[in-house]
Scaffold this motif. Structure first.
Motif, PDB file in Angstrom:
ATOM      1  N   VAL A  33       0.861  -1.175   0.000  1.00  0.00           N
ATOM      2  CA  VAL A  33       0.000   0.000   0.000  1.00  0.00           C
ATOM      3  C   VAL A  33       0.901   1.230   0.000  1.00  0.00           C
ATOM      4  O   VAL A  33       1.739   1.393   0.891  1.00  0.00           O
ATOM      5  CB  VAL A  33      -0.920   0.048   1.236  1.00  0.00           C
ATOM      6  CG1 VAL A  33      -1.796   1.298   1.201  1.00  0.00           C
ATOM      7  CG2 VAL A  33      -1.768  -1.202   1.333  1.00  0.00           C
ATOM      8  N   VAL A  34       0.744   2.079  -1.010  1.00  0.00           N
ATOM      9  CA  VAL A  34       1.532   3.312  -1.076  1.00  0.00           C
ATOM     10  C   VAL A  34       0.835   4.332  -0.177  1.00  0.00           C
ATOM     11  O   VAL A  34      -0.119   4.991  -0.577  1.00  0.00           O
ATOM     12  CB  VAL A  34       1.659   3.834  -2.516  1.00  0.00           C
ATOM     13  CG1 VAL A  34       2.489   5.108  -2.551  1.00  0.00           C
ATOM     14  CG2 VAL A  34       2.271   2.771  -3.418  1.00  0.00           C
ATOM     15  N   GLY A  66      -6.390   7.748   5.102  1.00  0.00           N
ATOM     16  CA  GLY A  66      -7.824   7.644   4.854  1.00  0.00           C
ATOM     17  C   GLY A  66      -8.369   6.228   4.773  1.00  0.00           C
ATOM     18  O   GLY A  66      -9.469   6.010   4.263  1.00  0.00           O
ATOM     19  N   ILE A  67      -7.624   5.240   5.284  1.00  0.00           N
ATOM     20  CA  ILE A  67      -8.103   3.862   5.294  1.00  0.00           C
ATOM     21  C   ILE A  67      -9.181   3.755   6.371  1.00  0.00           C
ATOM     22  O   ILE A  67      -8.919   3.992   7.546  1.00  0.00           O
ATOM     23  CB  ILE A  67      -6.947   2.869   5.532  1.00  0.00           C
ATOM     24  CG1 ILE A  67      -5.956   2.969   4.361  1.00  0.00           C
ATOM     25  CG2 ILE A  67      -7.473   1.447   5.710  1.00  0.00           C
ATOM     26  CD1 ILE A  67      -4.671   2.202   4.558  1.00  0.00           C
ATOM     27  N   PRO A  71      -4.029   3.999  -1.184  1.00  0.00           N
ATOM     28  CA  PRO A  71      -4.856   3.887   0.018  1.00  0.00           C
ATOM     29  C   PRO A  71      -6.341   4.105  -0.225  1.00  0.00           C
ATOM     30  O   PRO A  71      -7.170   3.543   0.484  1.00  0.00           O
ATOM     31  CB  PRO A  71      -4.279   4.941   0.969  1.00  0.00           C
ATOM     32  CG  PRO A  71      -3.429   5.822   0.145  1.00  0.00           C
ATOM     33  CD  PRO A  71      -3.027   5.054  -1.070  1.00  0.00           C
ATOM     34  N   GLU A  72      -6.702   4.860  -1.265  1.00  0.00           N
ATOM     35  CA  GLU A  72      -8.129   5.093  -1.526  1.00  0.00           C
ATOM     36  C   GLU A  72      -8.848   3.823  -1.996  1.00  0.00           C
ATOM     37  O   GLU A  72     -10.074   3.760  -1.970  1.00  0.00           O
ATOM     38  CB  GLU A  72      -8.346   6.237  -2.524  1.00  0.00           C
ATOM     39  CG  GLU A  72      -7.661   6.072  -3.844  1.00  0.00           C
ATOM     40  CD  GLU A  72      -6.262   6.673  -3.908  1.00  0.00           C
ATOM     41  OE1 GLU A  72      -5.756   6.838  -5.046  1.00  0.00           O
ATOM     42  OE2 GLU A  72      -5.645   6.961  -2.852  1.00  0.00           O
ATOM     43  N   ASP A  73      -8.102   2.789  -2.392  1.00  0.00           N
ATOM     44  CA  ASP A  73      -8.709   1.512  -2.774  1.00  0.00           C
ATOM     45  C   ASP A  73      -8.751   0.523  -1.614  1.00  0.00           C
ATOM     46  O   ASP A  73      -9.245  -0.595  -1.764  1.00  0.00           O
ATOM     47  CB  ASP A  73      -7.956   0.880  -3.942  1.00  0.00           C
ATOM     48  CG  ASP A  73      -8.285   1.545  -5.267  1.00  0.00           C
ATOM     49  OD1 ASP A  73      -9.386   2.112  -5.387  1.00  0.00           O
ATOM     50  OD2 ASP A  73      -7.439   1.508  -6.178  1.00  0.00           O
ATOM     51  N   VAL A  74      -8.204   0.906  -0.452  1.00  0.00           N
ATOM     52  CA  VAL A  74      -8.163   0.029   0.714  1.00  0.00           C
ATOM     53  C   VAL A  74      -9.319   0.382   1.647  1.00  0.00           C
ATOM     54  O   VAL A  74      -9.457   1.523   2.069  1.00  0.00           O
ATOM     55  CB  VAL A  74      -6.824   0.159   1.466  1.00  0.00           C
ATOM     56  CG1 VAL A  74      -6.822  -0.719   2.714  1.00  0.00           C
ATOM     57  CG2 VAL A  74      -5.659  -0.202   0.554  1.00  0.00           C
ATOM     58  N   VAL A  75     -10.143  -0.609   1.956  1.00  0.00           N
ATOM     59  CA  VAL A  75     -11.256  -0.429   2.881  1.00  0.00           C
ATOM     60  C   VAL A  75     -10.829  -0.824   4.295  1.00  0.00           C
ATOM     61  O   VAL A  75     -11.158  -0.156   5.267  1.00  0.00           O
ATOM     62  CB  VAL A  75     -12.471  -1.272   2.432  1.00  0.00           C
ATOM     63  CG1 VAL A  75     -13.592  -1.226   3.461  1.00  0.00           C
ATOM     64  CG2 VAL A  75     -12.970  -0.781   1.073  1.00  0.00           C
ATOM     65  N   LEU A  76     -10.069  -1.926   4.404  1.00  0.00           N
ATOM     66  CA  LEU A  76      -9.632  -2.460   5.695  1.00  0.00           C
ATOM     67  C   LEU A  76      -8.180  -2.884   5.604  1.00  0.00           C
ATOM     68  O   LEU A  76      -7.790  -3.576   4.659  1.00  0.00           O
ATOM     69  CB  LEU A  76     -10.495  -3.677   6.084  1.00  0.00           C
ATOM     70  CG  LEU A  76      -9.991  -4.571   7.211  1.00  0.00           C
ATOM     71  CD1 LEU A  76     -10.029  -3.848   8.554  1.00  0.00           C
ATOM     72  CD2 LEU A  76     -10.809  -5.864   7.270  1.00  0.00           C
TER      73      LEU A  76
END
Length: 192
Positions: free
Chosen positions: A72-73, A134-135, A104-109
């Protein structure tokens, strides 16, 4: 026989990080341009990662997927930070795009399983990094008996504790109830 290892003598850029040779003998992260090298997780840790991913996958809504040990960048700006959480729930678009690393905008958890040597980093440093990125959800799993799960949710820019449980936990993940058998993360005999 002597093996010569060349370590970076400068802060790495994201391009330097991407150009590093693949090496699965250790775990690597990039923290503000500094290469951080850790031993590979022990078997109990690896088993817990696999069990958690197996429990999460069938319960997720169709627009989400679970992956393990994906990059995760956290911050691409120099000096960059790239973290590798144990388990991630990501938006399906990232999986379909077959990305090498996830924004990080594609990571929910993001889930970290505490290990000797990572407890402070997972509880303090990553806690603030993931929130700043913003996770929305951050879970910490402690495998020490009794195994426990601590769940946080991002509310107005800060993580707030939403659950701290052992045994079985049912947690909200983007409006979907997710049940985790925490005991099964440490024993392949749990729940049988």
């Amino acid at each position: 026989m002597t093996v010569e290892v060349h370590w970076p003598d400068h802060l790495l850029t994201l391009e330097d990080w991407i150009a590093l040779p693949e090496d699965s003998s250790r775990s690597y992260e990039l923290v503000e341009g500094v290469l951080v090298v850790s031993p590979r997780p022990v078997l109990r840790h690896q088993f817990a990662v696999w069990q958690l991913a197996a429990q999460l996958h069938p319960q997720l809504p169709v627009q989400l997927s679970v992956v393990t040990e994906a990059e995760v960048v956290i911050d691409a700006a120099p000096p960059p930070t790239v973290r590798v959480p144990d388990v991630l729930v990501i938006r399906d678009e990232a999986l379909e795009d077959d990305l090498a690393r996830v924004p990080p905008e594609d990571v929910v958890l993001a889930v970290e399983i505490l290990s000797p040597g990572s407890r402070r980093t997972d509880r303090v440093t990553k806690f603030f990094e993931y929130a700043e990125a913003g996770i929305e959800y951050y879970w910490l799993i402690d495998l020490d008996e009794p195994a426990s799960l601590t769940a946080h949710r991002l509310i107005e820019g800060d993580y707030e504790l939403v659950a701290e449980q052992s045994g079985r936990a049912t947690l909200d993940l983007t409006g979907t109830p997710i049940t985790i058998d925490i005991t099964a993360l440490t024993s392949n005999r749990a729940g049988r």
